[in-house]
Design a protein around this motif. Structure first.
Motif, short mmCIF file in Angstrom:
data_model
loop_
_atom_site.label_atom_id
_atom_site.label_comp_id
_atom_site.label_asym_id
_atom_site.label_seq_id
_atom_site.Cartn_x
_atom_site.Cartn_y
_atom_site.Cartn_z
N LYS A 1 0.81 -1.22 0.00
CA LYS A 1 0.00 0.00 0.00
C LYS A 1 0.84 1.27 0.00
CE LYS A 1 -3.84 -2.32 0.18
NZ LYS A 1 -4.71 -2.39 -1.00
N GLY A 2 1.98 1.21 0.64
CA GLY A 2 2.82 2.41 0.71
C GLY A 2 3.76 2.51 -0.47
N THR A 3 4.82 3.32 -0.31
CA THR A 3 5.82 3.48 -1.35
C THR A 3 6.74 2.26 -1.36
OG1 THR A 3 5.79 5.88 -1.13
CG2 THR A 3 7.71 4.90 -2.20
N LEU A 4 6.84 1.61 -2.51
CA LEU A 4 7.65 0.40 -2.63
C LEU A 4 9.08 0.79 -3.03
CD1 LEU A 4 7.58 -2.70 -2.51
CD2 LEU A 4 7.05 -2.70 -4.94
N THR A 5 9.99 0.73 -2.08
CA THR A 5 11.38 1.10 -2.34
C THR A 5 12.20 -0.12 -2.72
OG1 THR A 5 12.07 0.77 -0.05
CG2 THR A 5 11.17 2.94 -0.63
N LYS A 6 13.39 0.14 -3.24
CA LYS A 6 14.26 -0.97 -3.63
C LYS A 6 14.66 -1.80 -2.41
CE LYS A 6 18.34 2.05 -3.58
NZ LYS A 6 19.43 2.61 -4.38
N GLU A 7 14.77 -1.18 -1.25
CA GLU A 7 15.13 -1.92 -0.03
C GLU A 7 14.03 -2.91 0.34
OE1 GLU A 7 15.41 1.36 -0.34
OE2 GLU A 7 17.62 1.53 -0.38
N ILE A 8 12.77 -2.49 0.22
CA ILE A 8 11.64 -3.38 0.54
C ILE A 8 11.61 -4.54 -0.45
CG2 ILE A 8 9.13 -3.55 0.61
CD1 ILE A 8 9.06 -0.66 1.60
N VAL A 9 11.81 -4.24 -1.73
CA VAL A 9 11.82 -5.28 -2.75
C VAL A 9 12.91 -6.30 -2.46
CG1 VAL A 9 12.22 -5.77 -5.19
CG2 VAL A 9 10.84 -3.80 -4.53
N ARG A 10 14.12 -5.81 -2.15
CA ARG A 10 15.25 -6.70 -1.87
C ARG A 10 14.97 -7.58 -0.66
NH1 ARG A 10 18.93 -3.27 -0.40
NH2 ARG A 10 19.54 -2.65 -2.49
N GLU A 11 14.39 -7.00 0.37
CA GLU A 11 14.12 -7.75 1.60
C GLU A 11 13.08 -8.84 1.37
OE1 GLU A 11 12.11 -7.10 6.02
OE2 GLU A 11 12.50 -5.36 4.72
N LYS A 12 11.97 -8.50 0.73
CA LYS A 12 10.89 -9.46 0.55
C LYS A 12 11.27 -10.58 -0.41
CE LYS A 12 7.04 -6.40 1.76
NZ LYS A 12 6.57 -7.23 2.88
N LEU A 13 11.91 -10.23 -1.52
CA LEU A 13 12.31 -11.26 -2.46
C LEU A 13 13.43 -12.12 -1.89
CD1 LEU A 13 12.18 -9.43 -5.92
CD2 LEU A 13 10.47 -10.88 -4.84
N GLY A 14 14.32 -11.51 -1.12
CA GLY A 14 15.40 -12.26 -0.47
C GLY A 14 14.86 -13.27 0.52
N THR A 15 13.84 -12.87 1.28
CA THR A 15 13.21 -13.79 2.24
C THR A 15 12.57 -14.98 1.53
OG1 THR A 15 12.76 -11.97 3.78
CG2 THR A 15 11.45 -13.98 4.04
N ALA A 16 11.89 -14.70 0.42
CA ALA A 16 11.24 -15.78 -0.33
C ALA A 16 12.27 -16.73 -0.92
CB ALA A 16 10.38 -15.19 -1.44
N ALA A 17 13.36 -16.20 -1.46
CA ALA A 17 14.40 -17.04 -2.06
C ALA A 17 15.09 -17.90 -1.00
CB ALA A 17 15.43 -16.18 -2.79
N LYS A 18 15.32 -17.33 0.19
CA LYS A 18 15.96 -18.07 1.27
C LYS A 18 15.07 -19.21 1.75
CE LYS A 18 18.73 -17.35 5.43
NZ LYS A 18 18.37 -18.64 6.03
N ALA A 19 13.75 -18.96 1.82
CA ALA A 19 12.83 -20.01 2.23
C ALA A 19 12.83 -21.15 1.22
CB ALA A 19 11.42 -19.44 2.38
N LEU A 20 12.88 -20.82 -0.06
CA LEU A 20 12.93 -21.86 -1.09
C LEU A 20 14.21 -22.68 -0.95
CD1 LEU A 20 11.58 -23.03 -3.67
CD2 LEU A 20 13.01 -21.44 -4.98
N GLN A 21 15.31 -22.01 -0.64
CA GLN A 21 16.60 -22.69 -0.50
C GLN A 21 16.65 -23.55 0.76
OE1 GLN A 21 20.74 -20.91 -1.28
NE2 GLN A 21 20.41 -20.57 0.91
N ASP A 22 16.16 -23.03 1.88
CA ASP A 22 16.30 -23.72 3.17
C ASP A 22 15.22 -24.78 3.41
OD1 ASP A 22 18.44 -22.07 3.57
OD2 ASP A 22 17.40 -20.71 4.95
N VAL A 23 14.00 -24.48 3.00
CA VAL A 23 12.87 -25.38 3.28
C VAL A 23 12.52 -26.23 2.07
CG1 VAL A 23 10.46 -25.51 4.02
CG2 VAL A 23 11.96 -23.74 4.97
N GLY A 24 12.61 -25.63 0.88
CA GLY A 24 12.22 -26.33 -0.33
C GLY A 24 10.73 -26.23 -0.58
N PHE A 25 10.19 -27.20 -1.32
CA PHE A 25 8.77 -27.17 -1.66
C PHE A 25 8.23 -28.60 -1.67
CE2 PHE A 25 11.24 -27.39 -5.56
CZ PHE A 25 10.62 -28.37 -6.31
N ILE A 26 6.91 -28.71 -1.55
CA ILE A 26 6.26 -30.02 -1.64
C ILE A 26 6.37 -30.48 -3.09
CG2 ILE A 26 4.13 -31.30 -1.22
CD1 ILE A 26 3.31 -28.85 0.58
N ASN A 27 6.85 -31.70 -3.25
CA ASN A 27 7.28 -32.18 -4.57
C ASN A 27 6.11 -32.64 -5.45
OD1 ASN A 27 9.28 -32.71 -6.44
ND2 ASN A 27 9.72 -34.75 -5.64
#
Length: 744
Positions: free
Chosen positions: A368-394
């Motif tokens: 809803k607010g102003t989407l800055t590059k820092e917010i984008v980096r943080e949110k996408l980084g969190t998602a990528a780390k979860a994929l790497q550490d936890v994986g997905f249902i196969n």
């Protein structure tokens, strides 16, 4: 917001997520070059196209082993090929690959403009051989197809059967004459001549006779430009012109690079363009989708490098280096490179995995607010780390169930021995049919018994079905192989549905049964995650305690050979020896062990609901002698390896965001900046939801390696927490608010 799209996946058991991170909307495959796959072999080698070699041609071409750039390749050779994507062909009976095939179009090799052909002269010559009506039909078809604006799906005109052998020969000779050779080719299928427009030569099957390929020799043998196309070497049909050197390994190994072409079609094209023996062809480890850019290892038996390199000449496109240099629909591109001789053949199943590099465009968190590059980096980084550490249902992806989501229904019918229902499911009208011609054919089939008392008048029913089958034979799309096999059989043997289904190729018949196995597996996997979570083992779980590789005597990417499992008890769980990554679920079959507890019970519940018993999987050999269903085991969780990601800031919604192999070889640069490089004015480093079109777009380039048979689409589902359904993706926007159409 996405509930109704999620429901489609839930019907096939795709219902849970492995980690709780926040998801985001993003467009996948906005360009076909947004999806790049590099095959990984059993030794961990990645298939990357790193060099191209050109075929010698007198004194004008580089030496065979000399590396040249794509732009240099494009200046060598006389025959140019263009490739345009067709969007109106449907194939309801596919397994992993569900995209329509790219049509391969030839420019006129005589440098004449087909549209400038002397149609009156063509018609007059045809009338000397054929009657007036078929002559008019042929010329009308060729003339219509020659138009640059032609968008029809008809690629050939099929003549009625011609009993007179000399008359058939005269038609073929006329098509090879200078009058027609610039616009037409002819071949024979099932005793009937088909006249093709020259631009569709790439769609002609490699094993049919045509005077334009092989000078009348059905083997396709000829000699051209110093490269032997015919003859037999000792103990091999591919090697031309003599015995194979004793000190040279038997197999020519190479990287097959393709854009917007599926593996099966690409393999046929290589066989045709390199004049290989169609029966031997080329071998590969696994199938790759059409809509994407893929590189994979292949091999062929006792072939000179120069002969294979004819593919690069035939498939060249002047000034084109592939990948990001075309429109979003793209073109079909085929290259071979990295040629070397090897003692080992590339075999189906000898696959270590696949490396995926995927662009996600117009990333949108619904912020809803102003989407800055820092917010984008943080949110996408969190998602990528979860994929790497936890994986997905196969999960098995939706591709497994066909475009109309009904392949598993055919599998259920076959397990029950109900061939009539199986045929009806394949042939029935489809809501997602995008070819009017095919839709009409399906409707005609559905109404074939109207006005007939089928129960009491079998002869009338047979007659009606035979007539219907004959009338729609030519209306089935080229890739509707199951439908075409069924119709062809019923045109000869009406109402014999077992024979009709059995006429489908064995691998396709197996696919229907595998779809039902996958359906059950997905359902039980979601149940297991719901009842036991995605992080810990529990009593009753099955774990894989042995899994031999192909070299160790295992079965490769599928099958029970070399695999052993055990059921965990309380002591195993307490001991902590096994983790969730060891847990497997069975693909139902005659020789598998079931988990205990809730998961095992859920198998029983699902089978009972479909009126199927476990014993039915043992009896399949009595129904279809060519097929067996012993079963298999599949990991519950998949954890990608080598996960990498970049965040891109860009302006043009369709600009390239990563390099293909050909782009790297040509030195084509990517102009989009990574997020860490963005240091511009405020309006370029943030997005204002109220004025989104004037701001920078954000994209993610995610890379990961998956084991064989795991689905990248399912990994993306976990990453984004969004459905994989094509209906959902088709409504996303590449600029502005990504999901604005979903809310409507």
């Amino acid at each position: 917001m996405t509930e109704r799209y999620d429901e489609v996946e839930r019907r096939f058991g795709i219902a849970a997520y492995a980690s709780p991170h926040e998801g985001f909307a993003a467009v996948v495959k906005a360009r076909y070059s947004d999806f790049i796959v590099h095959e990984v072999d059993m030794n961990g080698n990645i298939a990357r196209l790193e060099n191209l070699q050109t075929q010698p041609n007198n004194n004008s071409s580089p030496k065979c082993n000399e590396q040249i750039s794509p732009s240099e390749i494009d200046t060598i050779g006389a025959k140019k090929r263009k490739h345009e994507e067709t969007i109106d062909l449907k194939f309801t009976c596919e397994s992993e690959n569900n995209d329509d095939k790219a049509t391969l179009n030839d420019n006129n090799p005589t440098n004449e403009d087909p549209s400038a052909a002397d149609w009156e002269n063509c018609l007059n010559e045809l009338k000397k051989v054929l009657e007036e009506d078929p002559s008019n039909d042929i010329v009308a078809f060729l003339k219509e197809s020659s138009a640059s604006s032609y968008e029809g799906d008809k690629k050939f005109h099929m003549l009625a059967a011609i009993p007179d052998k000399q008359k058939r020969r005269s038609v073929h000779q006329l098509m090879k004459s200078t009058i027609f050779s610039s616009v037409a080719l002819a071949d024979t299928r099932e005793g009937r001549i088909r006249v093709w427009h020259k631009k569709f030569e790439g769609d002609m099957p490699p094993d049919t006779f045509t005077g334009a390929r092989g000078g009348g020799d059905k083997s396709g043998s000829s000699s051209k430009n110093g490269v032997d196309r015919g003859g037999k070497g000792r103990n091999n049909k591919n090697n031309k012109g003599g015995s194979w050197p004793a000190d040279r390994p038997d197999f020519l190994r190479f990287v097959l690079y393709k854009e917007n072409i599926d593996t099966s079609t690409a393999a046929k094209d290589v066989v045709r363009m390199a004049r290989l023996n169609p029966k031997r062809g080329i071998s590969f480890a696994g199938m790759k989708d059409k809509r994407g850019v893929t590189s994979q290892f292949c091999s062929t038996y006792r072939i000179e490098k120069e002969q294979l390199l004819a593919v690069n000449k035939t498939h060249e496109m002047p000034g084109f280096s592939g990948g990001g240099n075309t429109s979003s629909k793209g073109a079909g591109v085929l290259r071979v490179g990295n040629l070397s001789y090897s003692s080992d053949e590339v075999r189906l199943g000898s696959l270590g995995g696949n490396r995926f590099d995927i662009v996600l465009r117009n990333v949108d968190f619904g912020y809803k607010g102003t989407l800055t590059k820092e917010i984008v980096r943080e949110k996408l980084g969190t998602a990528a780390k979860a994929l790497q550490d936890v994986g997905f249902i196969n999960y098995f992806g939706m591709q497994r169930f066909g475009k109309s989501n009904d392949t598993h229904e055919v599998g259920i019918a076959i397990l029950k021995g109900d061939f009539k229902s199986a045929v009806e499911i394949i042939m029935r009208e489809k809501n997602d049919e995008n070819s009017q011609r095919v839709a009409e054919a399906r409707k005609t089939w559905a109404n074939r018994f109207v006005g007939i008392d089928v129960k009491n008048n079998e002869n009338a029913a047979k007659d009606a079905e035979m007539k219907c089958a004959k009338s729609i034979q030519t209306d089935m799309g080229r890739f509707m192989v199951c439908e075409k096999s069924i119709v062809s059989t019923l045109a000869r043997k009406p109402r014999d549905y077992k024979r009709a289904f059995s006429s489908i190729a064995k691998n396709m018949r197996s696919m229907f049964l595998h779809a039902y196995q996958s359906y059950l597996w997905n359902k039980v996997a979601s149940h297991r995650i719901k009842t036991g979570g995605s992080s810990d083992v529990q009593v009753g779980d099955l774990v894989l305690i042995e899994d031999k590789s192909l070299k160790e005597g295992g079965g490769g990417t599928s099958g029970l050979k070399g695999k052993a499992v055990k059921v965990l008890d309380a002591e195993d769980v307490k001991g902590g020896k096994y983790s969730i990554s060891d847990v497997v679920l069975p693909l139902v079959g005659s020789k598998i062990i079931y988990p205990k507890g809730s998961s095992g019970e859920h198998y029983d519940e699902l089978l009972k609901k479909d009126d199927i018993s476990k014993a039915d999987f043992s009896k399949i050999g009595n129904i279809d002698k060519e097929i067996s269903l012993s079963g298999d085991y599949r990991k519950l969780m998949c954890k990608p390896s080598d996960v990498t990601f970049e965040i891109k800031a860009y302006q043009d919604p369709y600009q390239p965001l990563m390099q293909t192999d050909l782009m790297q070889m040509a030195g084509t640069e990517i102009t989009a900046a990574t997020i860490t490089e963005v240091d511009q004015a405020k309006e370029e480093s943030k997005r204002d939801p109220e004025n989104i079109n004037s701001t920078t777009l954000f994209g993610m380039v995610i890379g990961f390696t998956l084991p064989p048979s795991s689905y990248a689409t399912i990994a993306l589902r976990e990453l984004t927490k969004r459905p994989t359904a094509s209906d959902y993706q088709s409504k996303l926007e590449v600029s502005g608010k990504c999901e604005r159409n979903i809310e409507k």
